[in-house]
Motif scaffolding. Structure first.
Motif, short mmCIF file in Angstrom:
data_model
loop_
_atom_site.label_atom_id
_atom_site.label_comp_id
_atom_site.label_asym_id
_atom_site.label_seq_id
_atom_site.Cartn_x
_atom_site.Cartn_y
_atom_site.Cartn_z
N UNK A 139 0.81 -1.22 0.00
CA UNK A 139 0.00 0.00 0.00
C UNK A 139 0.84 1.26 0.00
N UNK A 140 1.98 1.16 -0.58
CA UNK A 140 2.91 2.28 -0.55
C UNK A 140 2.27 3.57 -1.08
N UNK A 141 1.38 3.39 -2.08
CA UNK A 141 0.82 4.56 -2.74
C UNK A 141 -0.43 5.11 -2.08
N UNK A 142 -0.86 4.50 -0.99
CA UNK A 142 -2.07 5.00 -0.33
C UNK A 142 -1.83 5.09 1.18
N UNK A 143 -1.20 6.14 1.61
CA UNK A 143 -0.80 6.24 3.03
C UNK A 143 -1.99 6.16 3.99
N UNK A 144 -3.12 6.75 3.60
CA UNK A 144 -4.27 6.75 4.51
C UNK A 144 -4.74 5.33 4.78
N UNK A 145 -4.89 4.57 3.70
CA UNK A 145 -5.35 3.18 3.85
C UNK A 145 -4.31 2.38 4.63
N UNK A 146 -3.05 2.63 4.34
CA UNK A 146 -1.98 1.91 5.00
C UNK A 146 -2.05 2.14 6.51
N UNK A 147 -2.29 3.41 6.85
CA UNK A 147 -2.36 3.78 8.27
C UNK A 147 -3.49 3.02 8.96
N UNK A 148 -4.67 3.04 8.28
CA UNK A 148 -5.84 2.37 8.86
C UNK A 148 -5.58 0.88 9.04
N UNK A 149 -5.01 0.27 7.99
CA UNK A 149 -4.77 -1.18 8.06
C UNK A 149 -3.74 -1.51 9.12
N UNK A 150 -2.73 -0.65 9.23
CA UNK A 150 -1.68 -0.90 10.21
C UNK A 150 -2.27 -0.97 11.61
N UNK A 151 -3.17 -0.01 11.90
CA UNK A 151 -3.78 0.01 13.23
C UNK A 151 -4.60 -1.23 13.46
N UNK A 152 -5.35 -1.63 12.43
CA UNK A 152 -6.20 -2.81 12.61
C UNK A 152 -5.37 -4.07 12.85
N UNK A 153 -4.32 -4.21 12.05
CA UNK A 153 -3.47 -5.38 12.22
C UNK A 153 -2.80 -5.36 13.60
N UNK A 154 -2.38 -4.16 14.01
CA UNK A 154 -1.73 -4.04 15.31
C UNK A 154 -2.65 -4.52 16.41
N UNK A 155 -3.89 -4.06 16.34
CA UNK A 155 -4.87 -4.43 17.37
C UNK A 155 -5.04 -5.94 17.42
N UNK A 156 -5.13 -6.52 16.22
CA UNK A 156 -5.36 -7.96 16.14
C UNK A 156 -4.20 -8.72 16.78
N UNK A 157 -2.99 -8.34 16.40
CA UNK A 157 -1.83 -9.08 16.90
C UNK A 157 -1.66 -8.84 18.40
N UNK A 158 -1.95 -7.61 18.84
CA UNK A 158 -1.90 -7.33 20.28
C UNK A 158 -2.81 -8.27 21.04
N UNK A 159 -4.01 -8.43 20.51
CA UNK A 159 -4.96 -9.32 21.18
C UNK A 159 -4.44 -10.75 21.21
N UNK A 160 -3.74 -11.14 20.10
CA UNK A 160 -3.14 -12.49 20.09
C UNK A 160 -2.09 -12.62 21.20
N UNK A 161 -1.29 -11.57 21.30
CA UNK A 161 -0.23 -11.60 22.32
C UNK A 161 -0.82 -11.75 23.71
N UNK A 162 -1.87 -10.97 23.97
CA UNK A 162 -2.51 -11.03 25.29
C UNK A 162 -3.08 -12.41 25.53
N UNK A 163 -3.63 -13.02 24.46
CA UNK A 163 -4.20 -14.36 24.61
C UNK A 163 -3.14 -15.35 25.09
N UNK A 164 -1.92 -15.23 24.55
CA UNK A 164 -0.89 -16.17 24.98
C UNK A 164 -0.57 -15.96 26.46
N UNK A 165 -0.54 -14.72 26.89
CA UNK A 165 -0.28 -14.46 28.31
C UNK A 165 -1.37 -15.06 29.18
#
Lengths: 285, 135
Positions: free
Chosen positions: A111-137
């Motif tokens: 998504x190099x050419x669409x910073x806004x979308x990239x930003x939105x997706x980054x946050x969503x992915x971050x949230x998802x993986x964070x939740x995975x991390x918490x699940x392991x704990x």
């Protein structure tokens, strides 16, 4: 562009895994002494596979979605197996969070050419993986709690043995702090054993009790009273000098209870109550 | 109406409670027993509660009362065969039955009563006992 994220991830599955593995192997914290590289690869592949399979455009923003069930199951498995292998929870956490880096790298490239979308997706992915991390704990802690619970039960069970010292004499060495629930167990075991063996004297040895406060004394008095109601005598033995001091300072009245300093003297008292005599055998001339 | 039998055995009265006590029954037992002690001049009362699995504070008090009343009438009371659960309940209720003798079973209870009463029996009775023991 936005709708493409899920497809991109599915398409780039191999690449994500490669980047992730590369990062892990390059990491200074890699514990190749605990897990072999092949195993690590299988584990990681399984997780990536489950992730891209369950991820959809709809559930991406919703980490609670039931469609992530298989992923959480795999995470629980990883957490447990890693805990057994000797990884610290921090290392397991870092392992899961390092997946985020590789996912983000792929998103960035796509998504190099669409910073806004990239930003939105980054946050969503971050949230998802964070939740995975918490699940392991969570799994890790749950596993630990189960172990603690089991051990607590075991301690309660093994620490209250009722010993038949002699015909009609029972001894019950108490080791560890006496609290209400343990007193209950001790009392029940003792009374049950008195009924079964028809014993008339019970010796409660408290040499293994680290401290006696008014509550513990209360519990002891209760046990003695209950024994008396059953028709047996209860002697408390193993009273250390410090405990005698505490009991008197606290003003606890133990005058209705037979107390002895040691198990031996309690046993001697019990013998005399039962009109028994222990003598040295005369040598044959 | 249901009644708990009170049996006379020499100097002693024997009460075996085979049913779960309810309040009315317990109050009647208390009255009957005191009457009986008075009538027979019994020196000891033995109450067997091995079949009683449930007690409440009222029952605990009745048992304590019976013991105290008998004592005033110069008879010792022994409660025998208490179940562990009953003992724990009474202790938790704060009724340790101070002043009541207890024994594990009827046999030991009888022995205890005999020992207690032997102490203040006159020598004639002692001799009687000795003869009957020898028989």
């Amino acid at each position: 562009m936005k709708a493409d994220l899920v497809k991109t991830l599915q398409k780039k599955k191999k690449q994500i895994l490669e980047i992730w593995m590369e990062k892990q192997l390059a990491d200074a914290g890699l514990r190749d002494d605990l897990i072999s590289n092949e195993e690590l690869r299988i584990q990681s592949e399984e997780l990536v596979q489950a992730l891209v399979q369950s991820i959809t455009e709809k559930n991406l923003g919703n980490v609670e979605s039931s469609e992530f069930e298989p992923v959480y199951e795999i995470l629980a498995g990883i957490s447990l197996s890693r805990a057994k292998q000797g990884f610290s929870p921090r290392e397991t956490g870092i392992y899961i969070f390092s997946l985020k880096d590789s996912l983000l790298q792929v998103i960035q490239e796509e998504m190099r050419d669409d910073p806004a979308a990239m930003y939105a997706e980054t946050i969503r992915i971050s949230k998802l993986v964070d939740s995975f991390g918490i699940a392991t704990f969570e799994t890790f802690i749950k596993g630990r709690e189960e172990v603690i619970y089991r051990q607590t039960n075991e301690i309660t069970e093994i620490s209250t043995p009722v010993i038949r010292v002699w015909d009609g004499i029972l001894a019950l060495p108490i080791i560890g702090t006496l609290d209400s629930s343990r007193t209950q167990v001790v009392m029940e075991n003792l009374l049950q054993e008195i009924v079964e063996t028809g014993s008339s004297i019970a010796i409660l040895d408290i040499s293994g009790v680290p401290a006696v406060d008014s509550l513990v004394a209360q519990h002891l008095i209760k046990t003695v009273s209950a024994t008396r109601l059953m028709g047996a005598e209860c002697i408390i033995s193993g009273i250390r000098p410090e405990i005698a001091q505490t009991v008197v300072h606290l003003g606890i009245d133990l005058s209705n209870i037979t107390t002895k300093a040691s198990l031996a003297s309690a046993l001697r008292h019990a013998f005399s109550q039962l009109h028994l005599e222990v003598r040295k055998k005369q040598k044959q001339q | 109406m249901e009644k708990i039998p009170i049996l006379r055995m020499g100097h002693f009265l024997l009460v075996t409670i085979q049913v779960d006590l309810y309040d009315r029954l317990a109050v009647n037992l208390e009255a009957d027993l005191v009457q009986m002690v008075n009538k027979t001049g019994a020196r000891g009362v033995l109450i067997d509660i091995s079949a009683v699995s449930i007690v409440d504070s009222f029952m605990g008090r009745i048992i304590g009362n019976i013991a105290n009343m008998s004592k005033i009438l110069d008879a010792e009371t022994v409660v025998v065969g208490m179940q562990p659960a009953v003992a724990i309940t009474l202790v938790e209720l704060g009724l340790p039955l101070q002043g009541v003798f207890t024994a594990l079973n009827v046999e030991r209870g009888m022995e205890l009563l005999r020992n207690r009463i032997d102490l203040d029996l006159n020598p004639e009775d002692d001799d009687d006992d000795a003869i009957s023991d020898a028989d």
